[in-house]
Design an enzyme around this catalytic site. Sequence first.
Site, mmCIF file in Angstrom:
data_model
loop_
_atom_site.group_PDB
_atom_site.id
_atom_site.type_symbol
_atom_site.label_atom_id
_atom_site.label_comp_id
_atom_site.label_asym_id
_atom_site.label_seq_id
_atom_site.Cartn_x
_atom_site.Cartn_y
_atom_site.Cartn_z
ATOM 1 N N ARG A 54 48.572 52.227 38.746
ATOM 2 C CA ARG A 54 48.973 51.017 38.010
ATOM 3 C C ARG A 54 50.084 50.266 38.728
ATOM 4 O O ARG A 54 50.255 49.051 38.522
ATOM 5 C CB ARG A 54 49.406 51.363 36.575
ATOM 6 C CG ARG A 54 49.873 50.141 35.790
ATOM 7 C CD ARG A 54 50.021 50.379 34.300
ATOM 8 N NE ARG A 54 50.747 51.589 33.991
ATOM 9 C CZ ARG A 54 52.074 51.737 34.120
ATOM 10 N NH1 ARG A 54 52.809 50.741 34.565
ATOM 11 N NH2 ARG A 54 52.644 52.874 33.822
ATOM 12 N N TYR A 108 40.203 25.410 35.454
ATOM 13 C CA TYR A 108 39.229 26.481 35.220
ATOM 14 C C TYR A 108 39.258 26.856 33.725
ATOM 15 O O TYR A 108 40.338 26.927 33.121
ATOM 16 C CB TYR A 108 39.586 27.684 36.091
ATOM 17 C CG TYR A 108 38.770 28.895 35.767
ATOM 18 C CD1 TYR A 108 37.420 28.963 36.108
ATOM 19 C CD2 TYR A 108 39.321 29.965 35.071
ATOM 20 C CE1 TYR A 108 36.657 30.069 35.779
ATOM 21 C CE2 TYR A 108 38.563 31.072 34.741
ATOM 22 C CZ TYR A 108 37.236 31.115 35.097
ATOM 23 O OH TYR A 108 36.476 32.200 34.760
#
Length: 393
Positions: A54, A108
């Site tokens: 992570r 977008y």
Amino acid sequence: MKEGHPTDGVETMAVHAGDPHPRIGGAATPPIFRSTVFEHSGEPGDYHDIVYPRLNNLPNHLAVAGKLAALEGAEEAIPTASGMAAISTVLLSVLADGGHLLVQRQLYGGTHMLVTGFLERFGIAYDWIDGADPSGWAEKVRPETRLIHVEAMSNPLTRVIDLDEVVRFARAHGILSCIDATFVTPILFRPVPAGFDLVVHSATKYLNGHSDVTAGAIVGSTAHLAPVRELLNELGGTLDPEACMLLHRGMRTLPLRMRAHCENALALARALEAQETVAAVHYPGLASHPDHARARQHFAGEAGRGFGGMLSFEPKGGVEAARRCLARLRLPVSGPSLGGVETLVTRPATTSHAGLTGEERARAGVTDSLIRVSVGIETAADLVADFTQALAD
Ligand SMILES: *Cc1c(COP(=O)(O)O)cnc(C)c1O
């Protein structure tokens, strides 16, 4: 490649930059690190220095980051779980708790929804700016304005904002600039050397290029990326090591693929423009495009690289003609994404822009008959022949 070898050529960088030194077990292709546990000395240290997936610091993350940073001419790059993970993390990192954002109106779809639907909940205000009219930007600046966010090329009309003006404006007002460079990739435009502070990518598209990985990236200076990286580590938008390996492999051919995308798109755009049955073609490589000169300056200048792989066009005869054209096409896959080796077609009114009202679409210039093409790397003559037969009377 041994350390110290010159890596100036973009194709050389794409192949070699970021590869681990020394090679892991001698492997020419970095192996995938599936382990989520890495031995630790036990000495006190910083949390972010622990090797843990992570925290984006496995050898697979570092390989992707090194290759992309080299291609971008930037100090650092961070791979992320998706383009939206990159965009949301940057916006929250820079703006959370009282910031104000200036953002280009033609966005977008995912970014549009994030901005309009969620930013307020994080104490972030925003104002739209018109990419075509920089004279109206200054009056939107507030004391708490921290960021101007734009896209390198608008979707689906491929309009190109004055990118030098964005950089100049940000510096004049003491705010950061961020660009979504998904459509152009560092092969056509390197935002950091051009003066942008932050770059975001959907690596799902051209950077990976094979329509088989969801990924994103954030690029910038070490100083600008430090707070972004810390927040990303806590939000958890990390890229899986397997996806890292595929993205790393995809980027090795990025310069070759972009060249092919650009050549094919220009050939197809010219062929479409010559069709009796086509009312309009939107491709920045055409002299008829309103931003042709600017696109040439930003993307196709001295390096002569090209105008990208995205175009859109409107057949004469409205929605019926568009439907008929799509039904007759044999080569392209019908689908709303972009940037893969295969040609994709979609009607934005039914996909990317379906969430807008008819009126909003009209304002954005997206007619119901508009067809968007992500031009792949197939043989150009085959693409031209297929579109020609699909558009025949
Ligand atoms: C696809 C896309 C995104 C979002 O990327 P994901 O990888 O789907 O999260 C952002 N910006 C642009 C320009 C895109 O095309």
